[in-house]
Write an enzyme that holds these catalytic residues in place. Structure first.
Site, PDB file in Angstrom:
ATOM      1  N   CYS A 105      11.200  -2.162  -1.356  1.00 49.69           N
ATOM      2  CA  CYS A 105      10.299  -2.193  -0.209  1.00 49.69           C
ATOM      3  C   CYS A 105      10.206  -3.612   0.374  1.00 49.69           C
ATOM      4  O   CYS A 105      11.222  -4.259   0.616  1.00 49.69           O
ATOM      5  CB  CYS A 105       8.934  -1.650  -0.636  1.00 49.69           C
ATOM      6  SG  CYS A 105       7.829  -1.200   0.717  1.00 49.69           S
ATOM      7  N   SER A 106       9.006  -4.120   0.581  1.00 51.13           N
ATOM      8  CA  SER A 106       8.824  -5.411   1.229  1.00 51.13           C
ATOM      9  C   SER A 106       9.168  -6.588   0.324  1.00 51.13           C
ATOM     10  O   SER A 106       9.093  -7.743   0.758  1.00 51.13           O
ATOM     11  CB  SER A 106       7.388  -5.557   1.739  1.00 51.13           C
ATOM     12  OG  SER A 106       6.462  -5.356   0.688  1.00 51.13           O
TER      13      SER A 106
END
Length: 316
Positions: A105-106
């Site tokens: 993800c981030s």
């Protein structure tokens, strides 16, 4: 051979970004000889709270054993972690010493801030793509991907895509049969190809207050049928003219373009995950002939069905 894998967390990390991949590696270790030696790492030793308030116990990064793989979680705490000199120095060190570095993800922001993605292909959660692209123009961001490998650096999209990434790493380490058994134990697909879209036409075109979501779902189950505007209008209980106008107003797409999008999404899934010929898939998806499907694929994805099949096979 035992593979040593460390997962780096920080205050405010997303719990599933960590727990999902760790569960996959732990299960794979039951089936594969040697398996994994897993560790949770943080700048400061002890409990580290996730954004959900649930904490994991972590080992300090200076006490980390030599690692084969470093994974980074994502989450609300990424902006602070990406500015932490200790985090960035550790990530750069592991990039030079470990066989590979991966993000969920981030967590891609941390890799980018450390300079590990300059000139490389990467992905991240779709909701952060515009911000990521503006912050890191040297990264070749591909926002519509589940996971990407560029050399020794891997990145993945949001949350559950971390499990897809973990399964790909397991396949590389322990073989495809082990990855498949792990997916079966987790009750997830093996496999969603890395090139599969983070989005679907049903999600992109359906509005929470809209009336055409059920119609699109109905059409998705009947792709081999003609699905003319008259057929769709009848199913929506509207006149063809009013249906076409209202559909465009609500979804931003013509009915014909929406049906084509449903067809290419379904065909891409079948091309990446099965043994059917391109000709068979073209008929099953309602394109009628492979050339028509090829043109639709190039419009939607920039490459042909045959090219996407080659990519899917190369990732197996």
């Amino acid at each position: 051979m035992t593979h040593s894998l460390g997962l780096l967390i920080f205050p405010g990390f997303q719990l599933l970004d960590a727990a999902g991949p760790l569960a996959a590696f732990e299960i794979a270790g039951r089936y594969g000889e040697g398996g994994y030696a897993l560790s949770v790492l943080a700048v400061t030793e002890g409990e580290v709270k996730s954004s959900a308030g649930v904490a994991l116990n972590a080992v300090a990064i200076e006490r980390a054993l030599p690692l084969d793989t470093l994974m980074l979680a994502g989450g609300d705490g990424v902006p602070q972690a990406a500015m932490d000199p200790a985090v960035l120095a550790f990530v750069r060190l592991m990039h030079s010493r470990a066989r590979r570095v991966a993000s969920v993800c981030s967590g891609t922001y941390i890799l980018a801030e450390a300079g590990l993605l300059d000139g490389k292909r990467a992905t991240t959660h779709w909701s952060r793509s515009a911000d990521f692209a503006s912050r890191y123009p040297k990264v070749r961001l591909e926002p519509d991907r589940i996971f990407i490998r560029d050399g020794s650096v891997w990145s993945s999209a949001g949350i559950t895509a971390g499990i897809d990434l973990a399964l790909a790493l397991i396949a590389e380490d322990l073989g495809e049969p082990i990855a498949r058994r792990t997916a079966e134990q987790l009750v997830v697909y093996r496999r969603r190809p890395g090139g599969q879209s983070q989005f679907s036409a049903l999600l992109a075109m359906e509005r929470p207050e809209g009336r055409f979501g059920p119609l699109l779902a109905w059409a998705r189950e009947r792709l081999a049928e003609p699905l003319s505007i008259e057929q769709l209008a009848e199913q929506a209980a509207m006149s063809p003219r009013n249906f076409a106008r209202r559909f465009l107003e609500e979804t931003g797409s013509t009915p014909a373009r929406a049906i084509e999008r449903l067809r290419v999404e379904a065909a891409r899934e079948w091309i990446g995950g099965g043994a059917e010929s391109v000709e068979q898939i073209a008929l099953r998806a309602g394109f009628r002939d492979p050339d028509r499907m090829r043109r639709a694929f190039i419009r939607a994805f920039g490459q042909s069905p045959q090219a996407m099949r080659r990519v899917a096979k190369a990732q197996m």
